[in-house]
Design a protein around this motif. Structure first.
Motif, mmCIF file in Angstrom:
data_model
loop_
_atom_site.group_PDB
_atom_site.id
_atom_site.type_symbol
_atom_site.label_atom_id
_atom_site.label_comp_id
_atom_site.label_asym_id
_atom_site.label_seq_id
_atom_site.Cartn_x
_atom_site.Cartn_y
_atom_site.Cartn_z
ATOM 1 N N UNK A 602 38.994 34.963 44.455
ATOM 2 C CA UNK A 602 39.766 35.987 45.161
ATOM 3 C C UNK A 602 39.612 37.347 44.475
ATOM 4 N N UNK A 603 40.137 38.347 45.113
ATOM 5 C CA UNK A 603 40.155 39.705 44.574
ATOM 6 C C UNK A 603 40.719 39.726 43.152
ATOM 7 N N UNK A 604 41.803 39.007 42.928
ATOM 8 C CA UNK A 604 42.448 38.920 41.617
ATOM 9 C C UNK A 604 43.301 37.677 41.573
ATOM 10 N N UNK A 605 43.685 37.274 40.365
ATOM 11 C CA UNK A 605 44.688 36.227 40.203
ATOM 12 C C UNK A 605 45.580 36.595 39.030
ATOM 13 N N UNK A 606 46.673 35.861 38.869
ATOM 14 C CA UNK A 606 47.684 36.228 37.876
ATOM 15 C C UNK A 606 47.169 36.018 36.451
ATOM 16 N N UNK A 607 47.751 36.776 35.520
ATOM 17 C CA UNK A 607 47.231 36.817 34.157
ATOM 18 C C UNK A 607 47.905 35.876 33.177
ATOM 19 N N UNK A 608 48.328 34.703 33.633
ATOM 20 C CA UNK A 608 48.928 33.733 32.719
ATOM 21 C C UNK A 608 47.859 33.094 31.841
#
Length: 720
Positions: A602-608
């Motif tokens: 995807x364009x981005x994902x969360x930074x966990x």
């Protein structure tokens, strides 16, 4: 608030939604094929206008029971469901197939199959609405229907039209055997035992009363259309990839398919393909996004970069216009066709970006190395020179040698780098930086532009001009390493603010500086150490902002999330400066993340952190497919192959460092100049079949700091 100042994010689509896309047209629906008018962002869009906002199929008074939704091609999807039997029985033998094609409008082929031993009568209704809302308004959740909407039945079709800001937009919906009403279409049919019934519902968009040049028609099959043929030609022309790691093979193949689906074509030059930023909300030409995506896609098809450059050159700024932020020589940020864009700008292009203009020149220089014909490169050099003039006259606002941005109006983007959300640039304590802002990566792009122009001069045989731009690059590199370096922190400032204070947050932007080569070699190890620290590297990718910064939020758009394209450019910088193992770790992290997204990044994902959850946490409004996310795996594969064609020196570098888990790699049909070559690699061994005459294979990586291989040193050009 106008379109260009809207939040860069979009409202979330319904969970399980299905998106089909062709050119700049797209459709988002529920998993059963229906489109709800009750808010949300679903709909069919043509030229940035929602031509269908409600599309609900009822059979015998009821919705279908959804069974499956399959997207066979980027531009087509099939929805399978079970319809209610007239007597209301639960285990109905009546199956509905709805095949959707998107393009210059929409075509739904609806088939009812009767698996019963007796015939059945069916009442079918398709409820339709078209709010003609501008894409920006839909994206921002600001849709309100205009008061002057008209609905009428004309020649057996439902025609819905509305006037917005002086432009008439409309939708005509019709079908064979369908009875049109002001609500939609109705059919009463008898389906024989063990038989079927089929119809095609055609949606034709209208702009000021006119249909597009090549609309869907009932007598012409969708796969005969030019747009479909372009997709099939693309699939024939891209590399054929075989990798022992089938997950990586699927990822690379998906990337190629998605890049093909995101191509858009200039109606005046149909032979040119440029890449749109992403579906669903950015199916338009974006200067920065399109340039970076096409750069990272060079191994798939360098003609995509050529078409992007040619299309952007035709839109290059000619005048000073504070509303659209157009300036002579400036490359646009975004091109739109909707009426809201036209209202706010007096046109369709918005120029508020600091980085597209230098990236234009840098990519053109890269194409001269790649072996694109002189017929492609030579006409673009004048546009590169105009872009360089913009850098010096307008980009460098105060004459300090750095490019800054400051919007000249109250409706443009506040931040004009790739992190263009309102809060994207901040200090370590979380305080927002104030414009004019000089971003670190933009200076890197300007450095790459100077190098690129030096290369073009060498390519043209102009030694004095080559030396001039080499010297400009060397001067900028010296100034950058002096003004942006934070010796007490060991990394570069993300920006200089309005008072020339270093904005001291630790960000991924500094990895772009490694990619372009503007970083002094003695500073690179400290930069790499910070990028690979637990505060920045999640195990899946590089965070946009370190986790110990004041504005950090792992579920933000630009302040702690992971963007695959950003991570891929950081990995390219790591490899360039010789940090091979670090680059390999980052690449494998992104490959692993892709498996959790069905091999479509995807364009981005969360930074966990990777250890917190079983997989990367999706970002709720991320675009997919998205051009530079699709291009990221291609770029990462290229740096693991260390594949670099350098036609200006008559060599092709191939020095693979493939991880053991990848196994063997083979890519056939890779375009180099006018030849099609095959790349083979396994571990640290590689070969190329079918090299064009005059090219020599070099089984060594390109020198780490060479961008291009002729590299710049203070006072001159090295490695002639």
């Amino acid at each position: 608030m106008t379109a260009w100042n809207a939040n860069t994010e979009a409202g979330a689509s319904e969970s399980g939604s299905v998106t089909v896309v062709e050119g700049s047209s797209f459709c988002i629906s529920a998993g059963n094929g229906d489109i709800s008018s009750e808010g949300g962002t679903n709909g069919a869009f043509f030229q940035d206008t929602r031509i269908i906002s409600h599309w609900v199929l009822r059979i015998n008074g009821s919705l279908r029971e959804p069974l499956a939704a399959q997207r066979s091609r980027p531009f087509a999807a099939t929805f399978v469901g079970r319809a209610k039997w007239p007597d209301g029985r639960f285990d109905s033998p009546l199956v509905v197939r709805q095949t959707r094609h998107i393009g210059p409008g929409l075509q739904d082929d609806i088939t009812l199959e009767n698996y019963a031993a007796e015939p059945v009568e069916c009442d079918i209704e398709l409820l339709v609405d078209a709010d003609q809302a501008d894409l920006f308004d839909v994206k921002g959740g600001r849709t309100t229907g205009p008061a002057d909407t008209t609905r009428e039945v004309v020649d057996g079709r439902l025609v819905i039209q509305a006037v917005r800001h002086g432009q008439q937009r409309g939708t005509a919906v019709g079908a064979r055997e369908g009875v049109a009403s002001l609500d939609g279409l109705r059919f009463h049919v008898t389906i024989p035992a063990r038989g079927k019934w089929t119809t095609s519902v055609i949606v034709v968009p209208l702009v000021n009363g006119k249909a597009p040049a090549d609309p869907f028609t009932e007598g012409r099959l969708p796969h005969h259309r030019e747009g479909v043929r372009r997709h099939l030609d693309w699939e024939e022309g891209v590399p054929r990839i075989n990798v022992a790691d089938t997950g990586l093979q699927d990822l690379l193949n998906r990337s190629q398919i998605d890049l093909g689906s995101l191509r858009i074509f200039d109606a005046h030059h149909p032979e040119r393909a440029a890449v749109a930023a992403g579906a669903p909300w950015f199916m338009a030409l974006f200067g920065r996004d399109s340039l970076l995506a096409s750069y990272m896609s060079l191994m798939v098809d360098p003609n995509l970069a050529a078409g992007t450059l040619q299309t952007l050159a035709g839109l290059q700024g000619k005048k000073v216009d504070p509303d659209s932020e157009e300036e002579p020589g400036r490359i646009p940020h975004e091109v739109r066709l909707g009426v809201t864009a036209g209202l706010s700008l007096g046109g369709t292009a918005y120029y508020g970006t600091a980085d597209a203009t230098p990236l234009f020149v840098a990519l053109l220089g890269e194409l001269s190395r790649w072996g694109l014909s002189r017929d492609v490169v030579q006409p673009l050099i004048a546009h590169a020179d105009r872009a360089l003039e913009w850098i010096q006259k307008y980009g460098d606002r105060d004459g300090d040698g750095f490019v800054e941005y400051l919007r000249p109006n109250d409706h443009g983007l506040v931040n004009q780098g790739w992190k263009d959300s309102w809060d994207g640039i901040n200090f370590a304590d979380g305080t927002m930086a104030e414009a004019p802002i000089a971003l670190c990566e933009v200076q890197g792009y300007v450095y790459a532009a100077y190098i690129g122009r030096s290369l073009l001069a060498r390519w043209s045989g102009d030694a004095p001009l080559e030396q001039h731009w080499a010297d400009r690059a060397a001067e900028l590199k010296t100034a950058f390493n002096e003004k942006f370096w934070l010796p007490d922190k060991g990394y570069f400032a993300v920006a200089l603010d309005k008072d020339k204070r270093p904005v001291d947050a630790l960000t991924s932007n500094i990895g772009h500086c490694l990619w372009t080569g503007i970083v002094d070699e003695d500073k690179a190890p400290s930069v790499v150490e910070h990028l690979m620290s637990p505060q920045m590297f999640t195990g899946w990718g590089i965070r946009t902002l370190a986790s110990d910064m004041g504005a950090y939020n792992p579920v933000s758009y630009h302040n702690g999330s992971v963007w695959p394209h950003d991570t891929a450019l950081v990995a390219t910088g790591l490899m360039r400066y010789g940090f091979v193992e670090e680059a390999r770790r980052v690449a494998l992290g992104i490959f692993d993340a892709a498996e959790h997204f069905d091999n479509r990044l995807p364009e981005l994902f969360c930074g966990f952190d990777r250890g917190e959850f079983p997989g990367p946490v999706p970002y709720p409004t991320a675009c997919s497919p998205q051009a530079w996310a699709a291009a990221a795996p291609v770029q990462l594969a290229r740096i693991l192959l260390r594949f670099d064609p350098v036609f200006t020196r008559g060599v092709v570098h191939l020095a693979p460092i493939l991880p053991e888990a990848v196994g063997t790699f083979r890519a056939e049909n890779v375009l180099l100049d006018s030849a099609r070559v095959t790349i083979n690699a396994s571990g640290t061994e590689g070969s190329i079949e079918g090299l064009p005459p005059g090219l020599k294979l070099v089984a060594e990586p390109r020198p780490p700091l060479a961008y291009p291989p002729e590299g710049v040193v203070a006072g001159g050009v090295a490695g002639r």
